[in-house]
Design a protein around this motif. Structure first.
Motif, PDB file in Angstrom:
ATOM      1  N   VAL A 166       0.913  -0.873   0.157  1.00 62.20           N
ATOM      2  CA  VAL A 166       0.028   0.003  -0.309  1.00 62.20           C
ATOM      3  C   VAL A 166       0.855   1.221   0.216  1.00 62.20           C
ATOM      4  N   LEU A 167       0.415   2.900  -0.786  1.00 61.61           N
ATOM      5  CA  LEU A 167       0.924   3.493  -0.520  1.00 61.61           C
ATOM      6  C   LEU A 167      -0.340   4.466  -0.501  1.00 61.61           C
ATOM      7  N   ASP A 168       0.079   6.189   0.353  1.00 62.91           N
ATOM      8  CA  ASP A 168      -0.814   6.842  -0.005  1.00 62.91           C
ATOM      9  C   ASP A 168      -0.726   8.026  -0.241  1.00 62.91           C
ATOM     10  N   VAL A 169      -0.961   7.509  -2.065  1.00 57.36           N
ATOM     11  CA  VAL A 169      -0.557   8.523  -3.289  1.00 57.36           C
ATOM     12  C   VAL A 169      -1.342   7.572  -4.061  1.00 57.36           C
ATOM     13  N   ASN A 170      -2.414   8.583  -4.864  1.00 60.85           N
ATOM     14  CA  ASN A 170      -3.366   8.129  -5.564  1.00 60.85           C
ATOM     15  C   ASN A 170      -2.030   7.958  -7.631  1.00 60.85           C
ATOM     16  N   ASP A 171      -2.067   6.560  -7.374  1.00 61.39           N
ATOM     17  CA  ASP A 171      -1.216   5.812  -8.427  1.00 61.39           C
ATOM     18  C   ASP A 171      -1.598   4.678  -9.203  1.00 61.39           C
ATOM     19  N   ARG A 172      -2.258   5.119 -10.452  1.00 60.84           N
ATOM     20  CA  ARG A 172      -3.059   3.875 -11.552  1.00 60.84           C
ATOM     21  C   ARG A 172      -1.942   2.797 -11.571  1.00 60.84           C
ATOM     22  N   ALA A 173      -0.089   3.332 -11.551  1.00 59.55           N
ATOM     23  CA  ALA A 173       0.810   2.591 -12.460  1.00 59.55           C
ATOM     24  C   ALA A 173       1.357   1.680 -11.253  1.00 59.55           C
ATOM     25  N   LEU A 174       1.205   1.318 -10.736  1.00 64.89           N
ATOM     26  CA  LEU A 174       1.104   0.901  -9.064  1.00 64.89           C
ATOM     27  C   LEU A 174      -0.104  -0.678  -8.959  1.00 64.89           C
ATOM     28  N   ARG A 175      -1.146   0.027  -9.910  1.00 62.74           N
ATOM     29  CA  ARG A 175      -2.148  -0.919  -9.608  1.00 62.74           C
ATOM     30  C   ARG A 175      -2.139  -2.919  -9.444  1.00 62.74           C
ATOM     31  N   ASN A 176      -1.084  -2.923 -10.978  1.00 64.13           N
ATOM     32  CA  ASN A 176      -0.955  -4.378 -10.655  1.00 64.13           C
ATOM     33  C   ASN A 176       0.837  -4.154 -11.331  1.00 64.13           C
ATOM     34  N   VAL A 177       1.402  -4.961 -10.184  1.00 63.79           N
ATOM     35  CA  VAL A 177       2.901  -5.046 -10.648  1.00 63.79           C
ATOM     36  C   VAL A 177       3.649  -6.910 -10.795  1.00 63.79           C
ATOM     37  N   VAL A 178       4.872  -6.735 -10.979  1.00 66.22           N
ATOM     38  CA  VAL A 178       5.055  -7.797 -10.612  1.00 66.22           C
ATOM     39  C   VAL A 178       6.741  -7.963  -9.331  1.00 66.22           C
ATOM     40  N   VAL A 179       6.384  -8.415  -8.492  1.00 67.78           N
ATOM     41  CA  VAL A 179       7.562  -8.737  -7.899  1.00 67.78           C
ATOM     42  C   VAL A 179       8.501  -9.368  -7.804  1.00 67.78           C
ATOM     43  N   GLY A 180       9.509  -8.861  -7.207  1.00 69.11           N
ATOM     44  CA  GLY A 180      10.752 -10.593  -7.265  1.00 69.11           C
ATOM     45  C   GLY A 180      11.520 -10.997  -8.321  1.00 69.11           C
ATOM     46  N   LEU A 181      11.476  -9.978  -9.485  1.00 66.64           N
ATOM     47  CA  LEU A 181      12.717  -9.021 -10.722  1.00 66.64           C
ATOM     48  C   LEU A 181      14.174  -9.541 -10.375  1.00 66.64           C
ATOM     49  N   GLY A 182      14.714  -9.659 -11.104  1.00 68.86           N
ATOM     50  CA  GLY A 182      16.245  -9.953 -11.019  1.00 68.86           C
ATOM     51  C   GLY A 182      16.577 -11.472 -10.802  1.00 68.86           C
ATOM     52  N   GLY A 183      17.495 -11.467  -9.680  1.00 65.42           N
ATOM     53  CA  GLY A 183      18.259 -12.649  -9.261  1.00 65.42           C
ATOM     54  C   GLY A 183      17.439 -13.780  -8.791  1.00 65.42           C
ATOM     55  N   ARG A 184      18.196 -14.825  -8.037  1.00 58.82           N
ATOM     56  CA  ARG A 184      17.263 -15.418  -6.766  1.00 58.82           C
ATOM     57  C   ARG A 184      17.480 -14.550  -5.904  1.00 58.82           C
ATOM     58  N   ALA A 185      18.588 -14.007  -5.337  1.00 58.72           N
ATOM     59  CA  ALA A 185      18.391 -12.576  -4.084  1.00 58.72           C
ATOM     60  C   ALA A 185      17.229 -12.136  -4.104  1.00 58.72           C
ATOM     61  N   ASP A 186      16.873 -11.932  -4.881  1.00 56.62           N
ATOM     62  CA  ASP A 186      15.803 -10.848  -5.087  1.00 56.62           C
ATOM     63  C   ASP A 186      14.125 -11.287  -5.356  1.00 56.62           C
ATOM     64  N   GLY A 187      14.616 -12.595  -4.545  1.00 57.36           N
ATOM     65  CA  GLY A 187      12.808 -13.340  -4.154  1.00 57.36           C
ATOM     66  C   GLY A 187      12.658 -14.003  -5.414  1.00 57.36           C
ATOM     67  N   VAL A 188      11.112 -14.585  -5.113  1.00 60.07           N
ATOM     68  CA  VAL A 188       9.645 -15.310  -5.427  1.00 60.07           C
ATOM     69  C   VAL A 188       9.483 -13.920  -6.645  1.00 60.07           C
ATOM     70  N   THR A 189       9.413 -14.572  -8.115  1.00 58.87           N
ATOM     71  CA  THR A 189       8.745 -13.385  -9.106  1.00 58.87           C
ATOM     72  C   THR A 189       7.141 -13.879  -9.056  1.00 58.87           C
ATOM     73  N   ARG A 190       6.848 -13.306  -8.867  1.00 56.31           N
ATOM     74  CA  ARG A 190       4.751 -13.180  -8.841  1.00 56.31           C
ATOM     75  C   ARG A 190       3.954 -12.058  -8.985  1.00 56.31           C
ATOM     76  N   GLN A 191       2.996 -12.172  -9.370  1.00 51.58           N
ATOM     77  CA  GLN A 191       1.995 -10.685  -9.857  1.00 51.58           C
ATOM     78  C   GLN A 191       1.547 -10.401  -8.526  1.00 51.58           C
ATOM     79  N   SER A 192       1.598  -8.710  -8.053  1.00 51.72           N
ATOM     80  CA  SER A 192       0.853  -8.326  -6.611  1.00 51.72           C
ATOM     81  C   SER A 192       0.558  -7.536  -7.186  1.00 51.72           C
ATOM     82  N   GLY A 193       0.580  -6.051  -6.110  1.00 50.10           N
ATOM     83  CA  GLY A 193       0.174  -5.115  -6.634  1.00 50.10           C
ATOM     84  C   GLY A 193      -0.253  -4.113  -5.835  1.00 50.10           C
ATOM     85  N   PHE A 194      -0.284  -2.961  -5.717  1.00 46.21           N
ATOM     86  CA  PHE A 194      -1.062  -2.047  -4.752  1.00 46.21           C
ATOM     87  C   PHE A 194      -2.311  -0.739  -4.272  1.00 46.21           C
TER      88      PHE A 194
END
Length: 563
Positions: A166-194
């Motif tokens: 969550v974030l206390d800002v109106n920001d439509r670009a964050l409705r759907n994001v992918v987290v965990g991009l990068g290498g193995r040390a950067d976490g599990v890749t999955r779809q999420s959002g704000f």
């Protein structure tokens, strides 16, 4: 007339310590936060318990236009109006979200001569409660992804995770994001959002908690997703709830400010009005009810939404029963409900709408009549407050009065925006009379009722639907929640605020329709499930010309552009 910000800045404020003393709050129960704000210790609830209880008044509205009908301004004006009839009132409001402040609203402190002050302090951060909610929510999100990264011992089905960031800002670009991009040390890749912070379940449960221990327990019950075996996964299992509670231990304390006329104002919590209660906090009300003759609180959107949730969710938690309800109505909103006019935020009102025509008001009367009925469904005495604008016509005010009195409601014209508390004396007198009537308040449904029946009850009795159509997904989700032991939760239907129905295009008081439910989500920590009927955005976007474009600092370092 001066702007809201100019009026607020020209005000002479009472010392905030004097405001606290006027409520009978001893020094050891309040904590100064800067010059004009105090935090109130939750120990005040027990310390003041032997005092006489105030009358409890909720302010709601007919289904609003996109411009809003002035519920906050009316609530402030009414609280000030009580002083003019020799009564002490305490105001209880939600804290504004900075998303809407920098989006369309430009501020949410009331308006004209019925405002909570300091305006800049209220609208911009206040005491940091929203930031605490943001941090606590995102701590849980971080621990979810950390758990996945370190082997997923709880066997969480990644596809089932429903806990965004969550974030206390109106920001439509964050409705759907992918987290965990990068290498193995950067976490599990999955779809999420704000989501926006006000839409966080943490915010919803902050508004409904009764003390620090209850807050800690509610945080532990939050469900973030499900195992592959179909079992709920909680914040307690992820060992997150303790850290979240630590982050919120100051945010759980209500904030004390004042109105332009020195009336105490408790500003606390800010749950989203679409997917949560849309009401200020239970703890603020419990304190306020022992500190004056009346507590005036506001419920978001129309009586079909915020007031229904106030009655069936908030009042269950607090154990308190309302003594009266104010239904704010404007002639422009009733004209809109005639179907003859289109009102758009950010655009001037149509010239024909401003012309004198009581027939247009009468053509939109069905919404007012139904919302009066919705208050009476819960055994609460309604008072219709005609929020008078300078462009209004007396003949149209009389049309509203005839309509409301024709169904047995009290009516008062209020000019609180231009005249402050003096303009709300008629309204204060009407509310005083209504609050003296014996209360027959009762929730609309028992919590033991199955979830499907609760949804059907609200849809048919409050919204006027012929029935409910569950999608296969929604039906499966309800079955899952019942099996998991969540069947005794309350129901908070997420739908459009623009209509009593679930279709924003249906004005007045629609009949002959059925409510579709495409999915059902569970806010277990907050204590309700929320069926989704229609499209509900939990992360707003910004318009072409948001308030952020005009909010600035002048050469003296003063804020400009808030409204």
């Amino acid at each position: 007339m001066l702007t809201d910000l100019e009026i607020a800045r020209n005000a002479t404020l009472r010392p905030i310590a004097d405001v606290a003393r006027s409520m009978g709050l001893p020094d050891e129960l309040v904590e100064p936060y800067g010059r004009h704000v105090m935090k109130i210790d939750l120990a005040a609830i027990a310390a003041l318990a032997d005092r006489p209880r105030a009358k409890y008044v909720v302010v709601s509205a007919i289904s609003p236009t996109p411009l809003g009908e002035g519920k906050t301004t009316t609530a402030v004006g009414l609280a000030q109006g009580f002083k003019h009839i020799g009564k002490q009132a305490v105001l209880a409001l939600r804290q504004p979200s900075m998303g809407p402040t920098f989006g369309i609203k430009g501020g949410a402190a009331g308006g004209g001569y019925s405002q909570v002050v300091p305006m800049e302090t209220l609208n911009l951060h206040l005491t940091g409660d929203f930031h605490a909610v943001t941090s606590a929510h995102n701590m849980l999100a971080a621990l979810v992804d950390n758990h996945l990264h370190h082997g997923n011992a709880l066997d969480i089905d990644v596809r089932s995770i429903t806990w965004p960031r969550v974030l206390d800002v109106n920001d439509r670009a964050l409705r759907n994001v992918v987290v965990g991009l990068g290498g193995r040390a950067d976490g599990v890749t999955r779809q999420s959002g704000f989501d926006i912070t006000a839409a966080s379940e943490v915010m919803a449960l902050l508004g409904l908690t009764t003390d620090l221990a209850d807050l800690r327990a509610r945080l532990g019950r939050i469900v973030i997703g499900w195992t592959h075996g179909g079992e709920p996964v909680t914040a307690e299992q992820l060992e997150a709830a303790g850290s979240m509670a630590v982050m919120l231990r100051e945010a759980v304390k209500p904030n004390l400010l004042q109105t332009l006329e020195g009336t105490p104002a408790l500003v606390h919590a800010g749950p989203f009005g679409n997917i949560a209660t849309g009401n200020s906090s239970v703890v603020a009300d419990l304190i306020g009810l022992r500190c004056g003759d009346y507590v005036v609180t506001e419920a978001g959107f129309g009586a079909d939404m915020g007031a229904e949730r106030f009655f069936n969710i908030k009042c269950r938690v607090s154990g308190e029963a309302p003594d009266a309800a104010v239904l704010v109505a404007t002639t422009r909103a009733l004209k809109m409900h005639s179907g003859r006019f289109t009102i758009q935020a950010g655009k001037p009102l149509p010239a024909d709408l401003l012309a004198e025509n009581p027939a247009d008001v009468e053509a939109g009367a069905a919404n007012l009549v139904k919302q009066i009925e919705n208050l009476r469904l819960h055994g609460v005495s309604p008072v219709v407050a005609i929020n008078a604008f300078p462009t209004d016509h007396a003949s149209e005010h009389e049309a509203v009065r005839r309509i409301a009195e024709g169904v047995g409601a009290r009516v008062a014209i209020s000019t609180h925006f231009a005249d402050g508390g003096a303009g709300a004396v008629e309204l204060a007198e009407a509310v005083r009379e209504a609050a003296e009537e014996p209360s027959t308040f009762a929730p609309l449904y028992p919590l033991t009722m199955p979830l499907r029946e609760k949804i059907e009850t609200i849809a048919t009795r409050v919204y006027g639907a012929d029935g409910v159509d569950l999608s296969p997904q929604a039906a499966r989700q309800l079955d899952t929640y019942e099996r998991a032991g969540f069947g005794d939760l309350a129901v908070c239907i997420a739908k459009t605020p623009a209509s009593i129905s679930s279709d924003p295009a249906l004005l007045g008081a629609p009949t002959g329709w059925r409510m579709p439910v495409r999915e059902v989500r569970a806010s277990v920590g907050a204590g309700f499930v929320y069926p989704i009927a229609g499209t509900v955005r939990t992360m707003p976007g910004l318009s072409l010309h948001p308030a952020a474009h005009r909010i600035d600092l002048d050469e003296d370092g003063q804020v400009v552009g808030l409204s």
